[in-house]
Motif scaffolding. Structure first.
Motif, PDB file in Angstrom:
ATOM      1  N   ILE A 115      51.069 -12.879 -11.904  1.00  0.00           N
ATOM      2  CA  ILE A 115      52.323 -12.171 -11.647  1.00  0.00           C
ATOM      3  C   ILE A 115      53.279 -13.021 -10.815  1.00  0.00           C
ATOM      4  O   ILE A 115      54.487 -13.050 -11.062  1.00  0.00           O
ATOM      5  CB  ILE A 115      52.043 -10.833 -10.926  1.00  0.00           C
ATOM      6  CG1 ILE A 115      51.379  -9.844 -11.899  1.00  0.00           C
ATOM      7  CG2 ILE A 115      53.335 -10.229 -10.390  1.00  0.00           C
ATOM      8  CD1 ILE A 115      52.272  -9.384 -13.011  1.00  0.00           C
ATOM      9  N   ALA A 116      52.741 -13.742  -9.841  1.00  0.00           N
ATOM     10  CA  ALA A 116      53.599 -14.554  -8.973  1.00  0.00           C
ATOM     11  C   ALA A 116      54.334 -15.624  -9.765  1.00  0.00           C
ATOM     12  O   ALA A 116      55.537 -15.853  -9.570  1.00  0.00           O
ATOM     13  CB  ALA A 116      52.763 -15.191  -7.866  1.00  0.00           C
ATOM     14  N   SER A 117      53.626 -16.294 -10.679  1.00  0.00           N
ATOM     15  CA  SER A 117      54.288 -17.338 -11.467  1.00  0.00           C
ATOM     16  C   SER A 117      55.282 -16.733 -12.448  1.00  0.00           C
ATOM     17  O   SER A 117      56.340 -17.321 -12.724  1.00  0.00           O
ATOM     18  CB  SER A 117      53.245 -18.188 -12.212  1.00  0.00           C
ATOM     19  OG  SER A 117      52.464 -17.396 -13.101  1.00  0.00           O
ATOM     20  N   TYR A 118      54.970 -15.542 -13.000  1.00  0.00           N
ATOM     21  CA  TYR A 118      55.924 -14.859 -13.867  1.00  0.00           C
ATOM     22  C   TYR A 118      57.198 -14.512 -13.090  1.00  0.00           C
ATOM     23  O   TYR A 118      58.317 -14.683 -13.586  1.00  0.00           O
ATOM     24  CB  TYR A 118      55.334 -13.565 -14.424  1.00  0.00           C
ATOM     25  CG  TYR A 118      54.149 -13.737 -15.349  1.00  0.00           C
ATOM     26  CD1 TYR A 118      54.008 -14.860 -16.139  1.00  0.00           C
ATOM     27  CD2 TYR A 118      53.169 -12.762 -15.421  1.00  0.00           C
ATOM     28  CE1 TYR A 118      52.918 -15.022 -16.968  1.00  0.00           C
ATOM     29  CE2 TYR A 118      52.068 -12.897 -16.254  1.00  0.00           C
ATOM     30  CZ  TYR A 118      51.950 -14.038 -17.025  1.00  0.00           C
ATOM     31  OH  TYR A 118      50.883 -14.179 -17.856  1.00  0.00           O
ATOM     32  N   GLN A 137      58.244  -4.387 -16.279  1.00  0.00           N
ATOM     33  CA  GLN A 137      57.552  -4.016 -17.516  1.00  0.00           C
ATOM     34  C   GLN A 137      57.177  -5.259 -18.311  1.00  0.00           C
ATOM     35  O   GLN A 137      56.074  -5.356 -18.868  1.00  0.00           O
ATOM     36  CB  GLN A 137      58.441  -3.095 -18.346  1.00  0.00           C
ATOM     37  CG  GLN A 137      58.673  -1.726 -17.718  1.00  0.00           C
ATOM     38  CD  GLN A 137      59.676  -0.894 -18.494  1.00  0.00           C
ATOM     39  OE1 GLN A 137      60.217  -1.327 -19.502  1.00  0.00           O
ATOM     40  NE2 GLN A 137      59.941   0.307 -18.006  1.00  0.00           N
ATOM     41  N   SER A 138      58.084  -6.213 -18.391  1.00  0.00           N
ATOM     42  CA  SER A 138      57.819  -7.444 -19.135  1.00  0.00           C
ATOM     43  C   SER A 138      56.688  -8.235 -18.506  1.00  0.00           C
ATOM     44  O   SER A 138      55.808  -8.757 -19.195  1.00  0.00           O
ATOM     45  CB  SER A 138      59.077  -8.307 -19.202  1.00  0.00           C
ATOM     46  OG  SER A 138      60.104  -7.665 -19.926  1.00  0.00           O
ATOM     47  N   LEU A 139      56.674  -8.306 -17.160  1.00  0.00           N
ATOM     48  CA  LEU A 139      55.637  -9.068 -16.487  1.00  0.00           C
ATOM     49  C   LEU A 139      54.263  -8.487 -16.757  1.00  0.00           C
ATOM     50  O   LEU A 139      53.281  -9.216 -16.928  1.00  0.00           O
ATOM     51  CB  LEU A 139      55.919  -9.111 -14.982  1.00  0.00           C
ATOM     52  CG  LEU A 139      57.214  -9.830 -14.564  1.00  0.00           C
ATOM     53  CD1 LEU A 139      57.366  -9.822 -13.054  1.00  0.00           C
ATOM     54  CD2 LEU A 139      57.243 -11.242 -15.104  1.00  0.00           C
ATOM     55  N   GLN A 140      54.152  -7.160 -16.795  1.00  0.00           N
ATOM     56  CA  GLN A 140      52.871  -6.540 -17.115  1.00  0.00           C
ATOM     57  C   GLN A 140      52.446  -6.874 -18.537  1.00  0.00           C
ATOM     58  O   GLN A 140      51.292  -7.189 -18.810  1.00  0.00           O
ATOM     59  CB  GLN A 140      52.971  -5.014 -16.933  1.00  0.00           C
ATOM     60  CG  GLN A 140      53.131  -4.565 -15.491  1.00  0.00           C
ATOM     61  CD  GLN A 140      51.914  -4.887 -14.643  1.00  0.00           C
ATOM     62  OE1 GLN A 140      50.788  -4.900 -15.133  1.00  0.00           O
ATOM     63  NE2 GLN A 140      52.132  -5.153 -13.363  1.00  0.00           N
ATOM     64  N   PHE A 142      53.363  -9.432 -20.367  1.00  0.00           N
ATOM     65  CA  PHE A 142      53.131 -10.852 -20.570  1.00  0.00           C
ATOM     66  C   PHE A 142      51.692 -11.254 -20.260  1.00  0.00           C
ATOM     67  O   PHE A 142      51.236 -12.313 -20.687  1.00  0.00           O
ATOM     68  CB  PHE A 142      54.078 -11.675 -19.694  1.00  0.00           C
ATOM     69  CG  PHE A 142      55.515 -11.660 -20.161  1.00  0.00           C
ATOM     70  CD1 PHE A 142      55.858 -11.172 -21.415  1.00  0.00           C
ATOM     71  CD2 PHE A 142      56.517 -12.136 -19.336  1.00  0.00           C
ATOM     72  CE1 PHE A 142      57.165 -11.146 -21.842  1.00  0.00           C
ATOM     73  CE2 PHE A 142      57.836 -12.120 -19.752  1.00  0.00           C
ATOM     74  CZ  PHE A 142      58.160 -11.628 -21.009  1.00  0.00           C
ATOM     75  N   GLN A 143      50.971 -10.426 -19.495  1.00  0.00           N
ATOM     76  CA  GLN A 143      49.599 -10.784 -19.150  1.00  0.00           C
ATOM     77  C   GLN A 143      48.673 -10.792 -20.354  1.00  0.00           C
ATOM     78  O   GLN A 143      47.558 -11.301 -20.276  1.00  0.00           O
ATOM     79  CB  GLN A 143      49.077  -9.830 -18.064  1.00  0.00           C
ATOM     80  CG  GLN A 143      49.817  -9.975 -16.744  1.00  0.00           C
ATOM     81  CD  GLN A 143      49.264  -9.066 -15.667  1.00  0.00           C
ATOM     82  OE1 GLN A 143      48.283  -9.393 -14.991  1.00  0.00           O
ATOM     83  NE2 GLN A 143      49.890  -7.911 -15.510  1.00  0.00           N
ATOM     84  N   ASP A 144      49.116 -10.216 -21.476  1.00  0.00           N
ATOM     85  CA  ASP A 144      48.328 -10.295 -22.703  1.00  0.00           C
ATOM     86  C   ASP A 144      48.423 -11.672 -23.347  1.00  0.00           C
ATOM     87  O   ASP A 144      47.662 -11.986 -24.264  1.00  0.00           O
ATOM     88  CB  ASP A 144      48.811  -9.253 -23.719  1.00  0.00           C
ATOM     89  CG  ASP A 144      48.446  -7.840 -23.313  1.00  0.00           C
ATOM     90  OD1 ASP A 144      47.417  -7.681 -22.634  1.00  0.00           O
ATOM     91  OD2 ASP A 144      49.191  -6.912 -23.661  1.00  0.00           O
TER      92      ASP A 144
END
Length: 342
Positions: A115-118, A137-140, A142-144
């Motif tokens: 999350i920090a790098s995102y 919402q996008s950051l969550q 993107f973890q996929d």
């Protein structure tokens, strides 16, 4: 032609190619379930039992690679996350942005791992039109994905080519958008199309009848494959096209194209035009993230390939409730999602 006399500088680290390969996962293990008939089974045999094997499958990693050129967010590519320096040079050359390797002055690759790098990437690339809630919402989501940012510095002469190319390719690559917006467009939020959302949203019509959600059996898929093999006339003539196929009212509907994405688009267009629902689509190719995204949007319940899915395709399919199966061969198929329902 490309001039190889000038070395391209690696800024992000001083690692050797071998070290970078060991750090970069090109494959990832996923749980899968293989259904098969014994290889010695005969067509006339009665009551042949299907053999079921739980296994760990190694699937290729399909990463989102954000290309930033002289501070301009140029494109998002889906690629294997290895030798990205070669991908960058080849991409620049193919796009007509460089003619010689020495025109690439500098480059750096950053792997967005948490999350920090995102958040740092979002802060560095955001524009005022993007809402903070959308960022979260996008950051969550993107973890996929496996996401890499490739920042390139070209000579001033090449910068002029970038400006001209941006105008020509705006519709195709989303040039000129901020980085977080570009990634969001390439890796969209598909939750409005997920099976759970459609079942619980009374305001959203569900196109697929819930009674038609059963997992496709091995016999059904093998029969479907046989029919596709017999009907794929263009491929028989040329050996150079893919197909997307589905059964409707006991009839096979098959769409061929040199591009697997185009073949699926044709099937989806047929669905929309004819107002037809299909629960299972067979692709004669591997299953990439683009095919998964298209299937989820179209509320297709099962996507089956003759080759394997990528690791990212499985992760996204699991999140949004798409059934995924691959390696449909003479006597077997491997299910990668919804194993509990089989």
């Amino acid at each position: 032609m490309i001039d190889n006399s000038t070395d391209i500088k690696r800024v992000a680290s001083g690692l050797s190619n071998d070290d970078r390969l060991s750090e970069t996962p090109l494959a990832r293990s996923h749980e899968a379930q293989k259904h098969s008939y014994p290889s010695h089974a005969q067509d006339g045999d009665d009551k042949i039992s299907v053999r079921v094997e739980n296994q760990h499958a190694s699937l290729a990693v399909e990463a989102a690679v954000s290309i930033i050129i002289n501070g301009i967010h140029y494109a998002v590519l889906m690629a294997s996350p290895h030798q990205l320096e070669y991908l960058a040079i080849g991409f620049l050359f193919s796009e007509g942005l460089i003619q010689y390797s020495h025109e690439l002055l500098d480059w750096e690759v950053t792997h967005l791992t948490d999350i920090a790098s995102y958040q740092k990437f979002a802060q560095d690339s955001i524009d005022e039109s993007f809402e903070p809630e959308s960022i979260e919402q996008s950051l969550q989501r993107f973890q996929d994905y496996d996401i890499y940012v490739v920042e390139l510095v070209l000579s001033q002469r090449c910068h002029q080519r970038i400006q001209a190319q941006r105008r020509q390719l705006a519709g195709r690559t989303g040039c000129g958008m901020c980085g977080i917006t570009g990634l969001s467009q390439a890796l969209p939020d598909l939750s409005p199309y997920s099976q759970d959302h459609l079942q619980h949203d009374s305001n959203q019509p569900t196109r697929i009848d819930s009674s038609n959600t059963t997992v496709p059996s091995l016999d059904y898929l093998l029969t479907l494959r046989q029919q596709v093999d017999a009907a794929q006339h263009t491929h028989q003539l040329t050996g150079a096209v893919h197909a997307a196929a589905a059964m409707h009212n006991q009839h096979l509907y098959l769409f061929e194209d040199v591009g697997r994405h185009n073949a699926l688009d044709k099937l989806i267009g047929w669905q929309l035009r004819e107002k037809i629902d299909v629960s299972c689509v067979l692709m004669t190719s591997r299953l990439s993230i683009e095919l998964v995204q298209k299937s989820i949007r179209s509320q297709i319940l099962w996507l089956v390939g003759m080759s394997a899915p990528t690791s990212t395709a499985v992760r996204v399919a699991e999140r949004y409730g798409l059934g995924l199966a691959g390696f449909l061969r003479d006597n077997r198929v491997t299910y990668y999602t919804k194993q509990d329902s089989i």
